[in-house]
Design a protein around this motif. Structure first.
Motif, PDB file in Angstrom:
ATOM      1  N   PRO A  94      -5.351  -7.367   8.382  1.00  0.00           N
ATOM      2  CA  PRO A  94      -5.907  -7.583   7.035  1.00  0.00           C
ATOM      3  C   PRO A  94      -4.859  -7.576   5.929  1.00  0.00           C
ATOM      4  O   PRO A  94      -3.790  -6.980   6.070  1.00  0.00           O
ATOM      5  N   THR A  95      -5.177  -8.259   4.839  1.00  0.00           N
ATOM      6  CA  THR A  95      -4.352  -8.250   3.625  1.00  0.00           C
ATOM      7  C   THR A  95      -5.298  -8.287   2.419  1.00  0.00           C
ATOM      8  O   THR A  95      -6.512  -8.398   2.570  1.00  0.00           O
ATOM      9  N   MET A  96      -4.703  -8.207   1.232  1.00  0.00           N
ATOM     10  CA  MET A  96      -5.460  -8.357  -0.008  1.00  0.00           C
ATOM     11  C   MET A  96      -5.189  -9.748  -0.590  1.00  0.00           C
ATOM     12  O   MET A  96      -4.035 -10.193  -0.622  1.00  0.00           O
ATOM     13  N   PRO A 156      -2.863  -3.222   2.233  1.00  0.00           N
ATOM     14  CA  PRO A 156      -4.311  -3.235   2.507  1.00  0.00           C
ATOM     15  C   PRO A 156      -4.810  -1.940   3.133  1.00  0.00           C
ATOM     16  O   PRO A 156      -6.016  -1.669   3.113  1.00  0.00           O
ATOM     17  N   ARG A 157      -3.901  -1.148   3.691  1.00  0.00           N
ATOM     18  CA  ARG A 157      -4.316   0.111   4.311  1.00  0.00           C
ATOM     19  C   ARG A 157      -4.800   1.126   3.283  1.00  0.00           C
ATOM     20  O   ARG A 157      -5.419   2.138   3.639  1.00  0.00           O
ATOM     21  N   LEU A 158      -4.530   0.854   2.004  1.00  0.00           N
ATOM     22  CA  LEU A 158      -4.977   1.753   0.934  1.00  0.00           C
ATOM     23  C   LEU A 158      -6.399   1.451   0.481  1.00  0.00           C
ATOM     24  O   LEU A 158      -6.955   2.210  -0.324  1.00  0.00           O
ATOM     25  N   PHE A 159      -6.978   0.359   0.984  1.00  0.00           N
ATOM     26  CA  PHE A 159      -8.273  -0.094   0.487  1.00  0.00           C
ATOM     27  C   PHE A 159      -9.285  -0.229   1.621  1.00  0.00           C
ATOM     28  O   PHE A 159      -8.920  -0.327   2.796  1.00  0.00           O
ATOM     29  N   VAL A 177       8.399 -13.713  13.972  1.00  0.00           N
ATOM     30  CA  VAL A 177       7.362 -13.365  12.999  1.00  0.00           C
ATOM     31  C   VAL A 177       7.963 -13.443  11.602  1.00  0.00           C
ATOM     32  O   VAL A 177       8.984 -12.804  11.332  1.00  0.00           O
ATOM     33  N   GLU A 178       7.354 -14.239  10.746  1.00  0.00           N
ATOM     34  CA  GLU A 178       7.799 -14.341   9.352  1.00  0.00           C
ATOM     35  C   GLU A 178       6.654 -13.921   8.448  1.00  0.00           C
ATOM     36  O   GLU A 178       5.614 -14.578   8.388  1.00  0.00           O
ATOM     37  N   SER A 179       6.842 -12.819   7.759  1.00  0.00           N
ATOM     38  CA  SER A 179       5.809 -12.296   6.876  1.00  0.00           C
ATOM     39  C   SER A 179       5.754 -13.105   5.583  1.00  0.00           C
ATOM     40  O   SER A 179       6.747 -13.680   5.141  1.00  0.00           O
ATOM     41  N   THR A 180       4.583 -13.130   4.956  1.00  0.00           N
ATOM     42  CA  THR A 180       4.453 -13.749   3.641  1.00  0.00           C
ATOM     43  C   THR A 180       5.020 -12.839   2.548  1.00  0.00           C
ATOM     44  O   THR A 180       5.080 -13.239   1.390  1.00  0.00           O
ATOM     45  N   GLY A 181       5.410 -11.626   2.919  1.00  0.00           N
ATOM     46  CA  GLY A 181       5.986 -10.692   1.960  1.00  0.00           C
ATOM     47  C   GLY A 181       5.039  -9.591   1.541  1.00  0.00           C
ATOM     48  O   GLY A 181       5.429  -8.656   0.836  1.00  0.00           O
ATOM     49  N   ILE A 182       3.779  -9.680   1.962  1.00  0.00           N
ATOM     50  CA  ILE A 182       2.803  -8.653   1.604  1.00  0.00           C
ATOM     51  C   ILE A 182       3.171  -7.328   2.261  1.00  0.00           C
ATOM     52  O   ILE A 182       3.159  -6.274   1.629  1.00  0.00           O
ATOM     53  N   LEU A 183       3.500  -7.389   3.549  1.00  0.00           N
ATOM     54  CA  LEU A 183       3.963  -6.228   4.309  1.00  0.00           C
ATOM     55  C   LEU A 183       5.198  -6.633   5.095  1.00  0.00           C
ATOM     56  O   LEU A 183       5.347  -7.794   5.475  1.00  0.00           O
TER      57      LEU A 183
END
Length: 346
Positions: free
Chosen positions: A85-87, A119-122, A310-316
């Motif tokens: 998950p992401t925000m 996202p782990r905070l929500f 794996v290339e992250s979008t930068g969120i995590l």
């Protein structure tokens, strides 16, 4: 002896030929090969399985996962793409939009901007809840108006000189705390991952005034929630020279592969080719175009050695995404075991 070698190759290697690929399917299931014990054994699996991190640079991570089947590798890849998950922006409340970008297009563009928020905070927002609370929603505001620069030179035609705020960037999005979020996240820096994402172009008098609600979601529901730009794997290349290749043939062989795969050594005054780093090869199979070389090289891939990128979008960070994907896969396995336990045995 030759039969044993063929069996070992069939079990361990995917072989690339001139016109096809051999040994594609997994065949090491119990009873398929005489003399091999292919029954599942946890101790043997734990001894063979390993994960090697090769490099991590910024939002990119490359690691090897060795000792697993293609089904597990692909499940892991799909979880990275669609279930971590992401925000992301889910609701856009348009108070004023006099730009040439339609409201629907503007909302779509805003939804695809990656938001730097853990996202782990929500919590997930309850279905049907339109308002949102401090535990399931992040609120952003975008309010900007273009005006003319009265100090610009009369002969100038450059919009950067003629206007103020004519380019609307993601950096203009500001976090507006909901409820007691200021107390819940005192050190938070919720913002777009990149400040320079162009959202719209304005001209004097045009303005955009919108309020955005970001919620927690997964890529399976919408691509905007996917935490990775790319998540892929390939099998480890295995290149074998079947006999010595020297002089002009060695130089020709080197040109058939990616840089760094084949190196040429000088041995007793002769140029001799050797495989330096098969991992770098992309397997274009260029070597099969040369009659003098195609029978001197065997191209294969190691069946149970997966190179993940794996290339992250930068969120995590990508290493966090991998660990979260592993947790999700473990949860799936546990739910499956629970389902099996709940089925009555006849």
């Amino acid at each position: 002896m030759a039969a044993q070698r063929r069996t070992a190759e069939m079990r361990d290697r995917v072989v690339l030929g001139e016109f096809g690929v051999r040994n594609v399917h997994t065949t090491d299931f119990p009873g398929n090969y005489s003399g091999y014990d292919d029954a599942w054994d946890q101790r043997r699996f734990e001894e063979a399985f390993r994960v090697d991190v090769i490099r991590q640079e910024g939002d990119a991570l490359e690691f090897d996962m060795v000792g697993i089947d293609a089904a597990i590798a692909n499940a892991f890849r799909r979880i990275l793409l669609a279930e971590v998950p992401t925000m992301a922006v889910e609701k856009v409340f348009v108070y004023n939009n006099t730009s040439i970008v339609q409201d629907e297009i503007l909302a779509h563009r805003l939804g695809l901007i990656p938001i730097r928020a853990d996202p782990r905070l929500f919590e997930y927002r309850n279905q049907g809840d339109e308002e949102g609370t401090e535990i399931d929603t992040l609120q952003f505001q975008l309010k900007i108006k273009c005006s003319r620069n009265s100090q610009a030179a009369k002969e100038s035609s450059d919009p950067d000189e003629l206007y103020f705020n004519h380019k609307v960037y993601s950096k203009h999005m500001t976090w507006v705390p909901l409820g007691n979020q200021t107390d819940l996240f005192p050190d938070a820096d919720f913002r777009p991952v990149h400040d320079d994402i162009l959202i719209a172009l304005l001209r004097p008098g045009q303005e955009i005034d919108v309020l955005m609600h970001c919620v927690k979601g997964i890529g399976k529901d919408h691509a905007k929630f996917s935490p990775v730009a790319t998540a892929s794997y390939r099998l480890l290349p295995d290149i074998t020279l079947l006999q010595p290749i020297e002089d002009e043939a060695a130089e020709m062989l080197q040109k058939c592969f990616s840089p760094g795969v084949i190196e040429i050594q000088n041995i007793k005054g002769k140029k001799v080719a050797r495989v330096a780093n098969a991992r770098l090869d992309t397997f274009s199979r260029e070597v099969f175009r040369h009659e003098s070389l195609k029978n001197l090289v065997r191209l294969a891939r190691v069946r149970n050695h997966y190179i993940f990128s794996v290339e992250s979008t930068g969120i995590l960070p990508p290493d966090v995404l991998v660990s979260e994907a592993i947790k999700i896969l473990m949860g799936k396995c546990q739910r499956f075991l629970n389902e099996l336990d709940s089925v009555p045995m006849e």
